[in-house]
Design a protein around this motif. Structure first.
Motif, PDB file in Angstrom:
ATOM      1  N   SER A 138      17.131  27.516 -29.388  1.00 55.91           N
ATOM      2  CA  SER A 138      17.817  26.816 -28.301  1.00 55.91           C
ATOM      3  C   SER A 138      16.855  26.162 -27.324  1.00 55.91           C
ATOM      4  N   GLY A 139      15.595  26.036 -27.732  1.00 52.87           N
ATOM      5  CA  GLY A 139      14.602  25.508 -26.797  1.00 52.87           C
ATOM      6  C   GLY A 139      14.814  24.048 -26.455  1.00 52.87           C
ATOM      7  N   ILE A 140      15.310  23.235 -27.389  1.00 54.07           N
ATOM      8  CA  ILE A 140      15.461  21.802 -27.118  1.00 54.07           C
ATOM      9  C   ILE A 140      16.448  21.578 -25.972  1.00 54.07           C
ATOM     10  N   GLY A 141      17.588  22.245 -26.045  1.00 47.57           N
ATOM     11  CA  GLY A 141      18.576  22.081 -24.982  1.00 47.57           C
ATOM     12  C   GLY A 141      18.097  22.622 -23.656  1.00 47.57           C
ATOM     13  N   ARG A 142      17.428  23.757 -23.670  1.00 50.42           N
ATOM     14  CA  ARG A 142      16.946  24.346 -22.416  1.00 50.42           C
ATOM     15  C   ARG A 142      15.844  23.502 -21.790  1.00 50.42           C
ATOM     16  N   VAL A 143      14.957  22.967 -22.630  1.00 50.35           N
ATOM     17  CA  VAL A 143      13.895  22.113 -22.089  1.00 50.35           C
ATOM     18  C   VAL A 143      14.488  20.836 -21.526  1.00 50.35           C
ATOM     19  N   ARG A 144      15.480  20.279 -22.175  1.00 49.48           N
ATOM     20  CA  ARG A 144      16.115  19.068 -21.647  1.00 49.48           C
ATOM     21  C   ARG A 144      16.756  19.344 -20.282  1.00 49.48           C
ATOM     22  N   THR A 145      17.392  20.499 -20.195  1.00 48.50           N
ATOM     23  CA  THR A 145      18.006  20.853 -18.903  1.00 48.50           C
ATOM     24  C   THR A 145      16.947  21.058 -17.822  1.00 48.50           C
TER      25      THR A 145
END
Length: 345
Positions: A138-145
């Motif tokens: 889930s790193g992509i979504g968390r980094v985008r946020t």
């Protein structure tokens, strides 16, 4: 890019549609905007060009997860200069005068460093709170946020930079770790592929078995029908032979009965002819018994005459005539003597 034409004691600036020019003369803004064209004195003027279009900044950096695993994060930040005049004052976008021959302004590099460092700082802080599995999952979504906070950063606002959007392209571990993580999935996929291959082969074998069974059943059915055909042909031939024999028997009986009837009729006819002939002979015998010898001789001569050869000439001798006359005379005398006693009686 803008063009500066050189003339004695003055210069002419011709701007472009993608660059925001800021003309400072003695520290005051004399001209600013996109697509400007003006004359200026080179001894008291400073020109700066700030990009007026949206800028894309790819950022690639490494971060350490909570379980001490190195991951690489690939992002792209879209920004623009909301206040070009402020940006020209805070960053180096100067194009005139040039301090060294051919040296370009370093404002773009400064912006890249500022935005890249801010994005990396936010991302590293976030990745440090995640395990490797969480970062990959889930790193992509968390980094985008997390990078959405760039728009609220006071340093960027003080520099006149507005962040328009952030895209996180990938969060990947080291090569060896990534290979190790891919191995179970690869093995599972390979196992599924093998299972699919085996199932496909099993289905193919089952289909071949069904085809073979169908062919065998067809052969058995053909053999059974051939047997029925042979039996039917034999029965037909036997029946035909029986019918032929019965017809021959009927024909033979009919011929025998016909021959028997014909033989009976023929026997009756022969018997009737024999009886008639016998009756005729009896009658003749009875007649012949009452006639004289001469008559019998004459009759014999008459019957033998058709069978005698032809007589061309007849020689009558005196002896023959005398004999005949003598016989005739005797015959006459006997007849007379026989008649006299009869008359006397």
């Amino acid at each position: 890019m803008a063009t500066i034409k050189h003339y004695p004691w003055v210069r002419q600036f011709l701007g472009s549609a993608s660059e925001y020019v800021v003309h400072l003369s003695n520290g005051s803004v004399r001209h600013e905007g996109v697509g400007q064209a003006f004359w200026f004195r080179p001894d008291i003027s400073v020109l700066s060009e700030v990009p007026a279009t949206d800028q894309e900044l790819p950022v690639l950096f490494h971060a350490i997860t909570r379980d001490q695993q190195d991951v690489s994060v690939q992002t792209s930040v879209t920004y623009r200069f909301g206040d070009p005049v402020l940006a020209s004052r805070r960053l180096d976008f100067g194009i005139f005068p040039v301090t060294q021959a051919g040296q370009e302004a370093s404002g773009r590099q400064q912006v890249g460093a500022i935005v890249g460092q801010l994005a990396q700082s936010l991302t590293v802080d976030l990745i440090a709170t995640l395990d490797l599995a969480e970062a990959l999952e889930s790193g992509i979504g968390r980094v985008r946020t997390a990078l959405g906070a760039l728009g609220d950063d006071p340093r960027l606002a003080a520099t006149g930079i507005e962040v328009l959007g952030v895209r996180v392209l990938a969060v990947r571990p080291e090569g060896d770790v990534e290979k190790a993580l891919r191995t179970p999935v690869r093995e599972r996929l390979q196992s599924e592929a093998d299972r699919a291959t085996y199932e496909r082969r099993a289905v193919a074998v089952e289909r071949e078995r069904k085809i073979a069974e169908n062919e065998l059943a067809s052969q058995i059915e053909l053999a059974s029908r051939r047997e029925q055909l042979v039996a039917q042909e034999g029965a037909n031939q036997r029946r035909e032979a029986e019918e032929t024999a019965a017809a021959a028997l009927v024909s033979a009986k009919s011929d025998a009965e016909r021959h028997e009837i014909a033989a009976t009729a023929e026997a009756a006819a022969v018997r009737q002819l024999g009886e008639a002939a016998a009756a005729k002979e009896a009658a003749l015998m009875e007649v012949y018994a009452n006639v004289g010898r001469d008559v019998l001789t004459a009759l014999a001569l008459r019957d033998a005459a058709p069978r005698l050869p032809n007589i061309g000439s007849l020689t009558v001798t005196p002896d023959l005539v005398s004999g005949l006359l003598g016989a005739l005379t005797n015959r006459t005398g006997e007849s007379t003597s026989d008649a006299a006693p009869a008359a006397g009686r």
